[in-house]
Design a protein around this motif. Structure first.
Motif, short mmCIF file in Angstrom:
data_model
loop_
_atom_site.label_atom_id
_atom_site.label_comp_id
_atom_site.label_asym_id
_atom_site.label_seq_id
_atom_site.Cartn_x
_atom_site.Cartn_y
_atom_site.Cartn_z
N TYR A 10 -1.62 -2.84 -6.21
CA TYR A 10 -2.20 -4.14 -5.86
C TYR A 10 -2.54 -4.96 -7.11
CZ TYR A 10 -5.55 -7.66 -4.55
OH TYR A 10 -6.20 -8.86 -4.44
N GLY A 11 -3.06 -4.33 -8.15
CA GLY A 11 -3.43 -5.06 -9.37
C GLY A 11 -2.24 -5.80 -9.97
N VAL A 12 -1.08 -5.18 -9.98
CA VAL A 12 0.14 -5.81 -10.49
C VAL A 12 0.54 -6.97 -9.59
CG1 VAL A 12 2.62 -5.45 -10.90
CG2 VAL A 12 0.96 -3.71 -11.62
N ARG A 13 0.55 -6.73 -8.28
CA ARG A 13 0.93 -7.78 -7.33
C ARG A 13 -0.06 -8.95 -7.42
NH1 ARG A 13 0.66 -3.49 -3.96
NH2 ARG A 13 -0.75 -4.58 -2.53
N ARG A 14 -1.33 -8.64 -7.55
CA ARG A 14 -2.34 -9.70 -7.63
C ARG A 14 -2.14 -10.55 -8.89
NH1 ARG A 14 -6.32 -12.64 -4.76
NH2 ARG A 14 -7.29 -13.84 -6.41
N GLN A 15 -1.86 -9.91 -10.00
CA GLN A 15 -1.63 -10.65 -11.25
C GLN A 15 -0.43 -11.60 -11.11
OE1 GLN A 15 -0.89 -8.14 -14.65
NE2 GLN A 15 -1.47 -9.76 -16.08
N PRO A 51 -0.20 0.86 -3.50
CA PRO A 51 0.97 0.07 -3.08
C PRO A 51 0.67 -0.61 -1.75
CG PRO A 51 1.35 2.38 -2.63
CD PRO A 51 0.03 2.29 -3.35
N TYR A 52 1.52 -1.55 -1.39
CA TYR A 52 1.37 -2.23 -0.10
C TYR A 52 1.91 -1.32 0.99
CZ TYR A 52 1.55 -5.85 3.45
OH TYR A 52 1.36 -6.59 4.59
N ARG A 61 -3.87 -0.07 8.14
CA ARG A 61 -5.12 -0.71 7.73
C ARG A 61 -5.84 0.20 6.75
NH1 ARG A 61 -7.54 -4.58 12.15
NH2 ARG A 61 -5.60 -5.31 13.02
N ASP A 62 -5.31 0.29 5.55
CA ASP A 62 -5.88 1.16 4.53
C ASP A 62 -6.92 0.45 3.66
OD1 ASP A 62 -4.31 3.20 5.41
OD2 ASP A 62 -2.93 3.18 3.71
N TRP A 63 -7.04 -0.87 3.79
CA TRP A 63 -7.99 -1.59 2.97
C TRP A 63 -9.35 -1.49 3.60
CZ3 TRP A 63 -4.43 -6.42 2.76
CH2 TRP A 63 -3.37 -6.16 1.91
#
Length: 174
Positions: free
Chosen positions: A113-118, A166-167, A172-174
């Motif tokens: 997620y950190g990579v995707r968010r960036q 990862p996505y 619903r893992d968040w």
């Protein structure tokens, strides 16, 4: 959470995936229902501001003053095309992006997620309304403040995400 925790507000709207191709933009619900016709204003803004080959995950919301108006969104789902056009003008929707699943045709779902968010933050630098980027923080105190301060506006709480996660579509893992 894997890689540290990131928090985002949980907006009261409809979750929509936005698929941008050279043929245009399609908006899909979590159940894979095509909702492009219900939100032509959002689709047009995405087509204008997001390059082909991108897939966004986000929430479509409607602000009425300082508060979210979920009922206004629901009216769009049952309205005629003519009425939807009027509603889009009189009660415009906003798309709040919180994840980037593909960019330049490359599938990013296996990335953390950190990579995707960036990458999403980079993509969103030039956006203007009705597109917006969901706030995100790694500061627990900021997340707790959001829970207190944003609740009167109709924000349902906060979502915690693992920065290395990862996505995982359909879960619903968040």
């Amino acid at each position: 959470m894997p890689g540290g925790t990131r928090w985002e507000p949980k907006f009261d709207g409809f979750r929509l995936g936005a698929v941008v191709s050279s043929a245009g933009v399609r908006l899909f619900s979590r159940q894979r229902k095509d909702l492009t016709g219900a939100f032509p204003d959002v689709a047009a803004a995405i087509a204008e501001q997001v390059p082909a080959g991108c897939v966004l995950d986000g929430e479509v919301v409607r602000w009425s003053g300082e508060r979210l108006d979920f009922d206004a969104l629901q009216r769009r789902l049952t309205a005629s095309p003519r009425t939807i056009g009027r509603l889009a003008e009189e009660q415009p929707a906003t798309y709040v992006a919180f994840d980037l699943l593909a960019a330049a045709g490359n599938d990013l779902r296996s990335q953390g997620y950190g990579v995707r968010r960036q990458l999403l933050e980079e993509l969103a630098k030039g956006w203007w309304p009705p597109l917006s980027l969901s706030p995100s923080t790694s500061d627990r105190e900021v997340a707790l403040a959001w829970m207190r301060e944003l609740a009167p506006a109709g924000v349902e709480g906060v979502v915690a995400k693992g920065a290395a996660q990862p996505y995982l579509g359909g879960r619903r893992d968040w």
